[in-house]
Design a protein around this motif. Structure first.
Motif, PDB file in Angstrom:
ATOM      1  N   ALA A 174     158.120  39.508  45.010  1.00  0.00           N
ATOM      2  CA  ALA A 174     156.712  39.888  45.160  1.00  0.00           C
ATOM      3  C   ALA A 174     156.060  38.882  46.099  1.00  0.00           C
ATOM      4  O   ALA A 174     156.206  37.673  45.925  1.00  0.00           O
ATOM      5  N   ALA A 175     155.344  39.391  47.070  1.00  0.00           N
ATOM      6  CA  ALA A 175     154.713  38.515  48.063  1.00  0.00           C
ATOM      7  C   ALA A 175     153.735  37.550  47.414  1.00  0.00           C
ATOM      8  O   ALA A 175     153.610  36.401  47.841  1.00  0.00           O
ATOM      9  N   ASN A 176     153.056  37.992  46.351  1.00  0.00           N
ATOM     10  CA  ASN A 176     152.058  37.129  45.720  1.00  0.00           C
ATOM     11  C   ASN A 176     152.661  36.192  44.680  1.00  0.00           C
ATOM     12  O   ASN A 176     151.951  35.401  44.082  1.00  0.00           O
ATOM     13  N   VAL A 177     153.958  36.258  44.476  1.00  0.00           N
ATOM     14  CA  VAL A 177     154.610  35.341  43.538  1.00  0.00           C
ATOM     15  C   VAL A 177     155.523  34.416  44.346  1.00  0.00           C
ATOM     16  O   VAL A 177     155.100  33.360  44.798  1.00  0.00           O
ATOM     17  N   CYS A 178     156.755  34.819  44.560  1.00  0.00           N
ATOM     18  CA  CYS A 178     157.708  33.957  45.268  1.00  0.00           C
ATOM     19  C   CYS A 178     157.377  33.814  46.747  1.00  0.00           C
ATOM     20  O   CYS A 178     157.558  32.741  47.318  1.00  0.00           O
TER      21      CYS A 178
END
Length: 193
Positions: A174-178
Motif C-alpha cells: 500500500a502506497a500509504n503504508v510501506c
C-alpha cells in the motif's frame, strides 16, 4: 466495493485487492515477531467478512477456525509459487475440496427487461459459500500463468503482504503504508547527509 481506506480505518492494513483471497492472506503479518493475526477473534473475523460482503455470496460469515484454515492453505500455495517450490499435493486437494463443497448453478431471476442471470450457491455438502468463492478465486489465479506472474510480495523486507501488481511498477503493498515508509526513509537519509 469497500476501499483500501475503509479497510485501514477498520484496522486492516491491506484490502480491496482484485481478489478477496489475497485480502484474506494479508490478514496475517508474518514478518512480525510474534506473528500478528488480524483475525484474532470472532468479532474481527465478522468485521473482515462484512467489509468483503459486496464481493461474496450472501450469508453469515464462516467461523474463525474455517477462515484461518483457508487462509493458511492459500498462504502455503501462494508462497510455494513465490519460491518456485512445488506444493504438497495435499494442499491442492484441500483447496479443491473447499471449492467443491459448495457447487453453483446458474439461476434466472426476473423476466423480460428485468431478467438477470445469478449464481446460486448450493451449500448442501456442509461447505461455506464465501470460502468456496475464495477457493475458486485462488484456483483461477493459480491456473492462469499470465495473471499469476503479477503476484508480488511487498518490496519492504519487513512486510509479508502479497498483491497483484496490475501496474508493473507497483512495488509496495500500500502506497500509504510501506510506500510512505520508504519515502520517509529516503528523505531522512538525504537530509541527514
Amino acid at each position: 466495493m469497500t476501499t483500501l481506506t475503509e479497510f485501514q480505518a477498520a484496522g486492516f492494513p491491506m484490502g480491496a485487492e482484485p481478489l478477496v483471497a489475497l485480502d484474506l492472506v494479508d490478514t496475517q503479518a508474518l514478518c512480525l515477531d510474534p506473528v500478528r493475526d488480524l483475525l484474532s477473534d470472532e468479532q474481527e473475523n465478522a468485521k473482515w467478512w462484512a467489509l468483503q460482503a459486496d464481493r461474496l455470496p450472501t450469508g453469515p460469515p464462516p467461523s474463525l477456525g474455517a477462515t484461518r484454515r483457508l487462509r493458511s492453505l492459500l498462504r502455503d500455495l501462494l508462497d510455494a509459487h513465490m519460491t518456485g517450490v512445488a506444493p504438497d499435493p495435499a494442499l491442492i486437494a484441500d483447496l479443491n475440496a473447499v471449492a467443491a463443497a459448495v457447487p453453483t448453478s446458474p439461476r434466472l431471476d426476473g423476466w423480460g427487461a428485468d431478467a438477470r442471470a445469478e449464481t446460486r450457491w448450493h451449500d448442501d455438502y456442509n461447505g461455506h459459500p464465501a470460502l468456496a468463492a475464495l477457493a475458486g478465486e485462488a484456483i483461477r489465479l493459480l491456473a492462469d500463468p499470465a495473471r499469476l506472474s503479477s503476484l508480488r510480495a511487498c518490496a519492504n523486507p519487513a512486510c509479508s503482504m502479497l498483491f497483484l501488481a496490475e501496474n508493473k511498477r507497483r512495488m509496495w503493498c500500500a502506497a500509504n503504508v510501506c510506500g510512505n515508509r520508504a519515502r520517509v526513509a529516503r528523505h531522512y537519509e538525504k537530509t541527514r547527509s
